[in-house]
Design an enzyme around this catalytic site. Sequence first.
Site, short mmCIF file in Angstrom:
data_model
loop_
_atom_site.label_atom_id
_atom_site.label_comp_id
_atom_site.label_asym_id
_atom_site.label_seq_id
_atom_site.Cartn_x
_atom_site.Cartn_y
_atom_site.Cartn_z
N ASP A 185 -2.16 -19.32 -7.42
CA ASP A 185 -2.11 -20.37 -6.40
C ASP A 185 -3.45 -20.31 -5.63
O ASP A 185 -3.57 -19.28 -4.92
CB ASP A 185 -0.79 -20.34 -5.42
CG ASP A 185 -0.59 -21.50 -4.47
OD1 ASP A 185 -1.63 -22.59 -4.28
OD2 ASP A 185 0.53 -21.58 -3.93
N GLU A 240 -2.11 -23.49 -9.51
CA GLU A 240 -1.51 -24.32 -8.28
C GLU A 240 -2.55 -24.53 -7.52
O GLU A 240 -3.19 -23.82 -7.01
CB GLU A 240 -0.45 -23.58 -7.80
CG GLU A 240 0.55 -24.14 -6.67
CD GLU A 240 1.61 -23.23 -6.26
OE1 GLU A 240 2.08 -22.26 -6.95
OE2 GLU A 240 2.05 -23.72 -5.09
N ASP A 252 0.96 -28.76 -5.35
CA ASP A 252 1.95 -28.68 -4.28
C ASP A 252 1.62 -29.38 -2.85
O ASP A 252 2.12 -30.34 -2.75
CB ASP A 252 1.77 -27.03 -4.02
CG ASP A 252 2.55 -26.35 -2.49
OD1 ASP A 252 3.06 -27.26 -1.61
OD2 ASP A 252 2.47 -25.24 -2.48
N LYS A 261 9.00 -28.83 -2.33
CA LYS A 261 9.46 -27.92 -1.13
C LYS A 261 10.01 -29.05 -0.31
O LYS A 261 9.31 -30.10 0.12
CB LYS A 261 8.11 -27.33 -0.38
CG LYS A 261 7.29 -26.47 -0.99
CD LYS A 261 6.15 -25.71 -0.14
CE LYS A 261 5.53 -24.65 -0.90
NZ LYS A 261 4.35 -24.13 -0.39
N LEU A 302 7.98 -19.16 3.28
CA LEU A 302 8.23 -17.82 4.09
C LEU A 302 9.54 -18.11 4.98
O LEU A 302 9.46 -17.55 6.12
CB LEU A 302 7.08 -17.17 4.96
CG LEU A 302 5.77 -17.07 4.19
CD1 LEU A 302 4.93 -16.40 5.18
CD2 LEU A 302 5.95 -16.40 2.72
N LYS A 308 3.39 -14.91 -9.05
CA LYS A 308 2.13 -15.52 -8.49
C LYS A 308 1.51 -15.19 -7.64
O LYS A 308 1.75 -14.28 -6.82
CB LYS A 308 2.84 -17.07 -7.81
CG LYS A 308 1.98 -17.84 -7.09
CD LYS A 308 2.91 -18.98 -6.38
CE LYS A 308 2.69 -19.30 -4.92
NZ LYS A 308 3.42 -20.71 -4.44
N LEU A 309 0.07 -15.11 -8.19
CA LEU A 309 -1.00 -14.53 -7.26
C LEU A 309 -1.74 -15.41 -6.35
O LEU A 309 -2.10 -16.44 -6.82
CB LEU A 309 -2.24 -13.65 -8.26
CG LEU A 309 -1.30 -12.80 -9.56
CD1 LEU A 309 -2.57 -12.56 -10.29
CD2 LEU A 309 -0.69 -11.55 -8.61
N LYS A 310 -1.73 -15.13 -5.42
CA LYS A 310 -2.61 -15.94 -4.54
C LYS A 310 -4.26 -15.66 -4.70
O LYS A 310 -4.37 -14.64 -4.98
CB LYS A 310 -2.37 -15.83 -3.00
CG LYS A 310 -0.86 -16.16 -2.63
CD LYS A 310 -0.83 -17.78 -2.39
CE LYS A 310 0.38 -18.16 -1.86
NZ LYS A 310 0.49 -19.66 -1.95
N SER A 332 5.66 -14.55 -4.70
CA SER A 332 4.28 -14.92 -4.36
C SER A 332 3.62 -13.90 -3.59
O SER A 332 4.09 -13.17 -2.78
CB SER A 332 4.50 -16.31 -3.61
OG SER A 332 3.15 -16.71 -3.11
N GLY A 382 8.17 -22.34 -1.51
CA GLY A 382 8.86 -21.73 -0.16
C GLY A 382 7.80 -21.49 0.71
O GLY A 382 6.46 -21.89 0.47
O1 OSB Z 1 1.36 -22.33 -1.14
O2 OSB Z 1 3.25 -21.87 -1.69
C1 OSB Z 1 2.37 -22.07 -1.14
C2 OSB Z 1 3.48 -19.41 1.73
C3 OSB Z 1 2.89 -19.95 2.77
C4 OSB Z 1 2.01 -21.13 2.53
C5 OSB Z 1 1.76 -21.63 1.52
C6 OSB Z 1 2.53 -21.16 0.30
C7 OSB Z 1 3.34 -19.98 0.51
C8 OSB Z 1 3.80 -19.24 -0.67
C9 OSB Z 1 5.08 -18.35 -0.24
O3 OSB Z 1 3.38 -19.08 -1.64
C10 OSB Z 1 6.31 -18.27 -0.91
C11 OSB Z 1 7.30 -17.80 -0.36
O4 OSB Z 1 7.71 -16.65 -0.72
O5 OSB Z 1 8.10 -18.61 0.48
MG MG Z 2 1.35 -23.37 -3.06
#
Ligand code: OSB
Ligand code: MG
Length: 378
Positions: free
Chosen positions: A197, A222, A247, A271, A301, A170-172, A145, A299
């Site tokens: 995402d 996402e 999510d 999650k 983090l 996955k690109l934010k 991510s 996840g």
């Molecule tokens: O939306 O999945 C998410 C991290 C912090 C808050 C929300 C998200 C995320 C990630 C990180 O996408 C995923 C990871 O590497 O744990």
């Molecule tokens: Mg997410």
Amino acid sequence: MTPPSDPRSGILIDAAELRIVSLPLLTPFVISTGTMTGKTFPLLVLKGDGLEGIAEGVMDPAPDYLEETVPGAIAFLRDVLLPQIVGKRFASPYELAAILDPWRGNRMAKAVVEMAFWDLWAKSLNIPLKSAFGGVRDAVDVGVSLGIAPIEKTLERVAEAVEQGYKRTKLKIAQGHDVALVRAVRETFPDIKLTVDANTDYGLVDLPTLRDLDAFGLDYIEQPLAFDDIHDHAQVQAALKTAVCLDESIRTPVDARKALEARATRVINIKVGRVGGFAAARSIHDISAAFGAPVWCGGMLESGIGRAHNIHLATLANFTKPGDTSSSSRYFQRDIVNEPLEATNGEMRVPTHGPGIGVTLDRDYLETVTLQTEEVRA
Ligand code: OSB
Ligand code: MG
């Protein structure tokens, strides 16, 4: 030495150790709702039968992903949940969950207790955590991510992830940081499995932008809309070829059923720490399977403790898309567990250093990164 009690008669929880832990992040992690420069989380150790069950919470210090917060969770755990379970005997995690269940919401806080008890229970049975709930794999597929960064920087990070063999990128994304970014990545990497995402940054008025993203062969988009929306996501899904993945919006098995029935989503990011624990996570997994919808393990983090829980969860059969549990060393200089959790060729092996979650706390390092400790005794 007293022999461990027969697990069928239950495990007596005789104490709980509740910490706030803070780990620096190697690189700030930027998503549409804000920037994380460190990872601060509650860590719970439940003690019983001479064993320790461990779990961490996924809530943030401030309510920017969902409503729960670290200070709120610490107070609720210390003053309400832990006094309800310490000094009591539970024959299974389901029996313990029945105590937590009547409280409204607070699923991240409940998950900490439920997950720690699953670990304790699996340890008392001397089996890996995954075997306690029916996991079927020895290793799970994982992707990365990537937080929001300038396009050039993102291209470098994608190249690195692809080079390392990660199975999905996955690109934010966020308003104004979307179409051009995805176009650039797609032009450079035409064949990789790519997703985005939005962490809730868009509204129905942004359908034109979401339609533009539909052209890039993404595996899914996402959480484009609000954290508490299911209904409007059905309009987005109807307008796109690309699957919508929810999510934030999926907190319960009922949410999953409603979202799938309404065709608001075709994929679910589970999650375990968001939905209240393994029992709920497995229900969402099963309901999704009944609708023919794949799931994957997200996840937050997490440290090695939460990562280990996530890997065990992702061994369930319908986790058919790569999860977010990438190598711990991508985030932390040093982790609080003794066993490295590192992916090879996009696979994360299920940790099996002993029963339960299969990783152990590095107590010396943990002391140095603990901000606060509380003990709850019977
Ligand atoms: O939306 O999945 C998410 C991290 C912090 C808050 C929300 C998200 C995320 C990630 C990180 O996408 C995923 C990871 O590497 O744990
Ligand atoms: Mg997410």
